[in-house]
Design a protein around this motif. Structure first.
Motif, mmCIF file in Angstrom:
data_model
loop_
_atom_site.group_PDB
_atom_site.id
_atom_site.type_symbol
_atom_site.label_atom_id
_atom_site.label_comp_id
_atom_site.label_asym_id
_atom_site.label_seq_id
_atom_site.Cartn_x
_atom_site.Cartn_y
_atom_site.Cartn_z
ATOM 1 N N HIS A 121 8.759 0.032 21.908
ATOM 2 C CA HIS A 121 8.838 -0.450 23.290
ATOM 3 C C HIS A 121 9.867 -1.556 23.422
ATOM 4 C CE1 HIS A 121 5.740 1.654 25.545
ATOM 5 N NE2 HIS A 121 5.154 1.794 24.380
ATOM 6 N N ALA A 122 10.295 -1.785 24.650
ATOM 7 C CA ALA A 122 11.285 -2.837 24.931
ATOM 8 C C ALA A 122 10.810 -4.142 24.318
ATOM 9 C CB ALA A 122 11.475 -2.988 26.439
ATOM 10 N N GLY A 123 11.666 -4.772 23.604
ATOM 11 C CA GLY A 123 11.292 -6.002 22.915
ATOM 12 C C GLY A 123 10.670 -5.726 21.560
ATOM 13 N N GLY A 124 10.147 -4.532 21.402
ATOM 14 C CA GLY A 124 9.574 -4.121 20.123
ATOM 15 C C GLY A 124 8.357 -4.924 19.735
ATOM 16 N N ASN A 125 7.501 -4.312 18.982
ATOM 17 C CA ASN A 125 6.330 -4.974 18.443
ATOM 18 C C ASN A 125 6.553 -5.037 16.934
ATOM 19 O OD1 ASN A 125 3.831 -5.639 17.354
ATOM 20 N ND2 ASN A 125 2.682 -4.521 18.903
ATOM 21 N N ALA A 126 7.039 -6.182 16.483
ATOM 22 C CA ALA A 126 7.384 -6.330 15.065
ATOM 23 C C ALA A 126 6.167 -6.126 14.172
ATOM 24 C CB ALA A 126 8.009 -7.703 14.811
ATOM 25 N N GLU A 127 5.001 -6.554 14.626
ATOM 26 C CA GLU A 127 3.794 -6.380 13.814
ATOM 27 C C GLU A 127 3.439 -4.900 13.694
ATOM 28 O OE1 GLU A 127 0.588 -7.106 11.342
ATOM 29 O OE2 GLU A 127 2.352 -8.309 11.809
ATOM 30 N N ALA A 128 3.630 -4.141 14.763
ATOM 31 C CA ALA A 128 3.360 -2.702 14.694
ATOM 32 C C ALA A 128 4.314 -2.036 13.701
ATOM 33 C CB ALA A 128 3.500 -2.074 16.078
ATOM 34 N N ALA A 129 5.576 -2.416 13.741
ATOM 35 C CA ALA A 129 6.552 -1.862 12.793
ATOM 36 C C ALA A 129 6.180 -2.241 11.363
ATOM 37 C CB ALA A 129 7.953 -2.360 13.135
ATOM 38 N N ARG A 130 5.740 -3.472 11.171
ATOM 39 C CA ARG A 130 5.337 -3.920 9.835
ATOM 40 C C ARG A 130 4.120 -3.134 9.339
ATOM 41 N NH1 ARG A 130 2.271 -7.464 6.981
ATOM 42 N NH2 ARG A 130 0.979 -8.170 8.699
ATOM 43 N N GLN A 131 3.133 -2.942 10.210
ATOM 44 C CA GLN A 131 1.939 -2.179 9.829
ATOM 45 C C GLN A 131 2.299 -0.732 9.487
ATOM 46 O OE1 GLN A 131 -1.184 -3.103 9.248
ATOM 47 N NE2 GLN A 131 -0.855 -5.236 9.825
ATOM 48 N N ARG A 132 3.189 -0.138 10.292
ATOM 49 C CA ARG A 132 3.637 1.234 10.027
ATOM 50 C C ARG A 132 4.324 1.316 8.671
ATOM 51 N NH1 ARG A 132 8.346 2.204 13.442
ATOM 52 N NH2 ARG A 132 9.210 0.946 11.774
ATOM 53 N N ASP A 133 5.199 0.358 8.403
ATOM 54 C CA ASP A 133 5.943 0.371 7.148
ATOM 55 C C ASP A 133 5.042 0.116 5.940
ATOM 56 O OD1 ASP A 133 8.138 0.913 8.713
ATOM 57 O OD2 ASP A 133 8.945 -1.131 8.616
ATOM 58 N N MET A 134 3.984 -0.660 6.125
ATOM 59 C CA MET A 134 3.026 -0.880 5.030
ATOM 60 C C MET A 134 2.133 0.343 4.823
ATOM 61 S SD MET A 134 1.931 -4.914 5.622
ATOM 62 C CE MET A 134 0.252 -4.463 5.599
ATOM 63 N N LEU A 135 1.929 1.104 5.881
ATOM 64 C CA LEU A 135 1.083 2.290 5.800
ATOM 65 C C LEU A 135 1.794 3.461 5.121
ATOM 66 C CD1 LEU A 135 -1.525 3.786 6.619
ATOM 67 C CD2 LEU A 135 -0.440 4.232 8.843
ATOM 68 N N ALA A 136 3.074 3.620 5.359
ATOM 69 C CA ALA A 136 3.822 4.784 4.879
ATOM 70 C C ALA A 136 3.652 5.062 3.381
ATOM 71 C CB ALA A 136 5.296 4.648 5.253
ATOM 72 N N PRO A 137 3.689 4.051 2.497
ATOM 73 C CA PRO A 137 3.521 4.355 1.066
ATOM 74 C C PRO A 137 2.134 4.904 0.710
ATOM 75 C CG PRO A 137 4.503 2.173 1.365
ATOM 76 C CD PRO A 137 4.078 2.655 2.711
ATOM 77 N N ARG A 138 1.158 4.728 1.584
ATOM 78 C CA ARG A 138 -0.192 5.246 1.332
ATOM 79 C C ARG A 138 -0.345 6.689 1.805
ATOM 80 N NH1 ARG A 138 -3.247 0.221 4.051
ATOM 81 N NH2 ARG A 138 -5.016 1.649 4.078
ATOM 82 N N MET A 139 0.721 7.220 2.408
ATOM 83 C CA MET A 139 0.691 8.565 2.972
ATOM 84 C C MET A 139 1.496 9.529 2.103
ATOM 85 S SD MET A 139 1.419 7.377 6.924
ATOM 86 C CE MET A 139 1.389 9.004 7.652
ATOM 87 N N THR A 140 1.156 10.806 2.193
ATOM 88 C CA THR A 140 1.970 11.818 1.522
ATOM 89 C C THR A 140 3.249 12.039 2.331
ATOM 90 O OG1 THR A 140 1.039 13.694 2.728
ATOM 91 C CG2 THR A 140 -0.140 12.992 0.715
ATOM 92 N N THR A 141 4.221 12.667 1.712
ATOM 93 C CA THR A 141 5.466 12.986 2.415
ATOM 94 C C THR A 141 5.174 13.880 3.617
ATOM 95 O OG1 THR A 141 6.689 12.815 0.349
ATOM 96 C CG2 THR A 141 7.769 13.996 2.144
ATOM 97 N N GLY A 142 4.271 14.823 3.434
ATOM 98 C CA GLY A 142 3.903 15.716 4.530
ATOM 99 C C GLY A 142 3.267 14.969 5.699
ATOM 100 N N GLN A 143 2.433 13.984 5.384
ATOM 101 C CA GLN A 143 1.810 13.198 6.445
ATOM 102 C C GLN A 143 2.853 12.387 7.219
ATOM 103 O OE1 GLN A 143 -1.059 11.135 3.914
ATOM 104 N NE2 GLN A 143 -2.743 12.066 5.089
ATOM 105 N N VAL A 144 3.785 11.777 6.485
ATOM 106 C CA VAL A 144 4.836 10.992 7.142
ATOM 107 C C VAL A 144 5.691 11.905 8.020
ATOM 108 C CG1 VAL A 144 6.900 9.575 6.799
ATOM 109 C CG2 VAL A 144 4.868 9.190 5.374
ATOM 110 N N ASP A 145 6.048 13.073 7.493
ATOM 111 C CA ASP A 145 6.851 14.016 8.282
ATOM 112 C C ASP A 145 6.112 14.447 9.544
ATOM 113 O OD1 ASP A 145 8.858 13.843 6.385
ATOM 114 O OD2 ASP A 145 8.347 15.757 5.415
ATOM 115 N N GLU A 146 4.843 14.734 9.416
ATOM 116 C CA GLU A 146 4.042 15.142 10.577
ATOM 117 C C GLU A 146 3.954 14.010 11.595
ATOM 118 O OE1 GLU A 146 1.630 17.023 13.366
ATOM 119 O OE2 GLU A 146 3.004 17.801 11.851
#
Length: 166
Positions: A121-146
């Motif tokens: 969103h406009a202005g971005g939510n840096a905490e949301a981006a941080r949470q997403r980036d911390m979550l990605a390594p806990r996911m499979t490649t297929g989950q991230v792609d989906e």
């Protein structure tokens, strides 16, 4: 003539804005006093009419209220209604619930989706981006792609007004 139209439009907005802000401000003041029941009473009809910010605030009331009023499942429902309409704070909160499996089933794909949408969103939510980036390594490649596919295809929706629930 155009400056006159702009002036009338500006004046109309100035008059109409307090009509909307008033109840929301009253609900926020009730929460500050710890009167979650009063906040619910104010927000519920506005949220049921489809206002995404009121839906988000109502979700917070259910998530944070002490005692019998507290219901994370009810909070998740209202966050989802607001998130579906593009409300970025609700999208972030819903992402957090999906990570924890609190009030909803744990679902990393859905969490990634909501964090990504909140972050863009406009202005971005840096905490949301941080949470997403911390979550990605806990996911499979297929989950991230989906999740990325769902983010690309996501469009806000305007749900029908809800029937009174309480």
């Amino acid at each position: 003539m155009r400056p006159l139209i702009r002036l009338w439009f500006f004046l109309a907005l100035m008059i109409a804005a307090p009509a909307f802000a008033g109840p929301i401000e009253n609900a926020n003041a009730a929460v500050q006093r710890g009167d979650y029941a009063a906040a619910e009473q104010i927000l519920l009809p506005i949220a049921e009419e489809g206002n995404p910010y009121a839906q988000y605030r109502l979700g917070l009331v259910y998530a944070e209220a002490p005692g019998e009023l507290r219901s994370v499942a009810e909070a998740a429902k209202w966050f989802e209604w607001a998130a579906l309409q593009g409300q970025p704070y609700a999208q972030y909160k819903l992402g957090m619930l999906y990570v924890k499996g609190d009030g909803v089933s744990r679902d990393y794909v859905m969490a990634y989706l909501w964090f990504s949408l909140s972050a863009r969103h406009a202005g971005g939510n840096a905490e949301a981006a941080r949470q997403r980036d911390m979550l990605a390594p806990r996911m499979t490649t297929g989950q991230v792609d989906e999740a990325k596919r769902q983010v690309r295809n996501w469009r806000p929706v305007r749900p029908e007004p809800l029937q009174p629930t309480r």
